[in-house]
Scaffold this motif. Sequence first.
Motif, PDB file in Angstrom:
ATOM      1  N   LEU A 221       0.903  -1.078  -0.038  1.00 49.86           N
ATOM      2  CA  LEU A 221      -0.259   0.023   0.037  1.00 49.86           C
ATOM      3  C   LEU A 221       0.892   1.224  -0.239  1.00 49.86           C
ATOM      4  CD1 LEU A 221      -2.758  -1.188   2.394  1.00 49.86           C
ATOM      5  CD2 LEU A 221      -2.979  -0.425   0.051  1.00 49.86           C
ATOM      6  N   GLU A 222       2.002   1.397   0.526  1.00 45.81           N
ATOM      7  CA  GLU A 222       3.523   2.118   0.601  1.00 45.81           C
ATOM      8  C   GLU A 222       3.795   2.465  -0.302  1.00 45.81           C
ATOM      9  OE1 GLU A 222       5.285   1.473   4.023  1.00 45.81           O
ATOM     10  OE2 GLU A 222       3.709   2.404   5.624  1.00 45.81           O
ATOM     11  N   ALA A 223       3.568   1.595  -1.059  1.00 48.79           N
ATOM     12  CA  ALA A 223       4.349   1.086  -2.226  1.00 48.79           C
ATOM     13  C   ALA A 223       3.416   2.387  -3.553  1.00 48.79           C
ATOM     14  CB  ALA A 223       4.825   0.210  -2.766  1.00 48.79           C
ATOM     15  N   ALA A 224       2.019   1.716  -2.954  1.00 48.24           N
ATOM     16  CA  ALA A 224       1.037   2.136  -4.281  1.00 48.24           C
ATOM     17  C   ALA A 224       0.995   3.924  -4.221  1.00 48.24           C
ATOM     18  CB  ALA A 224      -0.393   1.641  -3.984  1.00 48.24           C
ATOM     19  N   GLN A 225       0.800   4.059  -2.631  1.00 49.68           N
ATOM     20  CA  GLN A 225       0.968   5.339  -2.323  1.00 49.68           C
ATOM     21  C   GLN A 225       2.003   6.684  -2.902  1.00 49.68           C
ATOM     22  OE1 GLN A 225       1.031   6.533   1.474  1.00 49.68           O
ATOM     23  NE2 GLN A 225      -0.208   8.191   1.117  1.00 49.68           N
ATOM     24  N   ILE A 226       3.236   5.453  -3.259  1.00 47.97           N
ATOM     25  CA  ILE A 226       4.448   6.510  -3.660  1.00 47.97           C
ATOM     26  C   ILE A 226       4.400   6.690  -5.093  1.00 47.97           C
ATOM     27  CG2 ILE A 226       6.774   6.560  -4.377  1.00 47.97           C
ATOM     28  CD1 ILE A 226       7.331   5.174  -1.495  1.00 47.97           C
ATOM     29  N   ALA A 227       4.091   5.462  -5.578  1.00 51.17           N
ATOM     30  CA  ALA A 227       4.164   5.566  -7.374  1.00 51.17           C
ATOM     31  C   ALA A 227       2.969   6.163  -7.781  1.00 51.17           C
ATOM     32  CB  ALA A 227       3.456   4.263  -8.141  1.00 51.17           C
ATOM     33  N   THR A 228       1.569   6.057  -7.217  1.00 57.69           N
ATOM     34  CA  THR A 228       0.086   6.609  -7.677  1.00 57.69           C
ATOM     35  C   THR A 228       0.433   7.972  -7.700  1.00 57.69           C
ATOM     36  OG1 THR A 228      -1.082   6.629  -5.980  1.00 57.69           O
ATOM     37  CG2 THR A 228      -1.071   4.506  -7.652  1.00 57.69           C
ATOM     38  N   THR A 229       0.921   8.763  -7.072  1.00 55.90           N
ATOM     39  CA  THR A 229       0.982  10.145  -6.923  1.00 55.90           C
ATOM     40  C   THR A 229       2.078  10.584  -7.233  1.00 55.90           C
ATOM     41  OG1 THR A 229       1.698   9.538  -4.337  1.00 55.90           O
ATOM     42  CG2 THR A 229       2.335  11.717  -4.581  1.00 55.90           C
ATOM     43  N   ALA A 230       3.032   9.897  -8.143  1.00 57.55           N
ATOM     44  CA  ALA A 230       4.249   9.269  -9.452  1.00 57.55           C
ATOM     45  C   ALA A 230       3.374   9.653 -10.646  1.00 57.55           C
ATOM     46  CB  ALA A 230       5.745   9.228  -8.744  1.00 57.55           C
TER      47      ALA A 230
END
Length: 382
Positions: A221-230
């Motif tokens: 979920l943390e990775a999804a947050q970083i990636a989708t923000t980018a």
Amino acid sequence: MSSVQTLVVKIGTSSLTGTSPGQFALSTLAGLVETLCTLRQQGHQVVLVSSGAVGIGCRRLNLAERPKTLAMKQAVAAVGQGRLMRIYDDLFSALNQPIAQVLLTRSDLAQRSRYVNSYRTFRQLLAMGIIPIVNENDTVAVEELKFGDNDTLSALVASLIGAQWLFLLTDVDRLYSADPRSNPEAQPIIAIDRLADIQALKAVAGGQGSAWGTGGMLTKLEAAQIATTAGVRTVITDGRQPQNVIKAIAGEPIGTQFAPSPRPSRARKRWIAAGLAPAGRLYLDQGATQAILQGGKSLLAAGITRLEGDFEAQDAVLVCAASGEDIARGIINYSAPDLSQILGRRSEDIPAILGYAGADTVIHRDNLVIATDAEAEDGSDL
Ligand SMILES: Nc1ncnc2c1ncn2[C@@H]1O[C@H](COP(=O)(O)OP(=O)(O)O)[C@@H](O)[C@H]1O
Ligand SMILES: N[C@@H](CCC(=O)OP(=O)(O)O)C(=O)O
């Protein structure tokens, strides 16, 4: 969207080792290699982030359990990484696909000159049709400067290279409302369209006695947050079905898909958003939250109510609303001890309090990235 896509595919230890700990799941690996070669033949650019160095190293050294000390983990990873690359090179070579090993530490992305250099290396490899295979440089990474897990690493790589897709391949077919291993009633989650929803799921994941107990899904979920923000569409799906990657980019509703936010187009802001590890957290009052989110303003000391962390001036920090919700990241002009003296104070009072004429702003708006920042194109790629 252009038909040629850049994809980052991450495979976890649980998928690339079989039921016997540390043993290669050969059919999964062969399927993954075939899929990635098909994607290359279709013209797409592909980066593979592969875990497994520690797991495979343990097997090689006949260790019954995962090492506990850092030195032992680092030594075991050094053994396993070579083995891992040997298998990948054999499989990719059988299909005539050149690969490259890229081992990264967090500091490679935290310093802007090294970040730019890493970007250029990836772009050069991709332009030559090579599939870079990335892992954390476990053998030399120091604890405070670790990515910690390859979910985060893969999201940062996807952001760095401006990928359209990030695939997190694991041993479940998607995210569920609870761990499906222990909760047969768990409901599948097909799509998450808003950043706020990831934040809400993470909050549940972190709670005591939570249904999202394992680090596995929390880091995803943390990775999804970083990636989708980018601006990177992120998919959690089953590593045993690697052809799902091809189906997903063709538009099939595979796994759990996280919709991307608009990509921050200014390169420096992408670096602030993804390259830097936050060293602290600031909490704002309502006025400051609004000034930042709606007014595009710099952050002043007057609107900060509380701080956490032991940061230095020029470190990256997270900026939160009073509720604790993350709203931005930025590079701060004051250290934590100095900032704690000027919280809530007007800018003109700062020189008298600190005994020096510091910056007027705590974070200048040029150094502040709002979670949904989509700005005018500045024309540069980096
Ligand atoms: N809400 C959830 N939905 C799906 N899987 C979950 C959830 N909570 C925990 N898990 C567990 O997370 C595991 C995957 O994480 P992990 O083993 O760390 O994967 P990897 O090695 O691929 O990074 C699954 O096997 C599953 O049991
Ligand atoms: N860099 C480590 C992997 C760390 C990691 O995140 O593992 P996993 O949760 O299986 O993706 C290794 O190669 O063993």
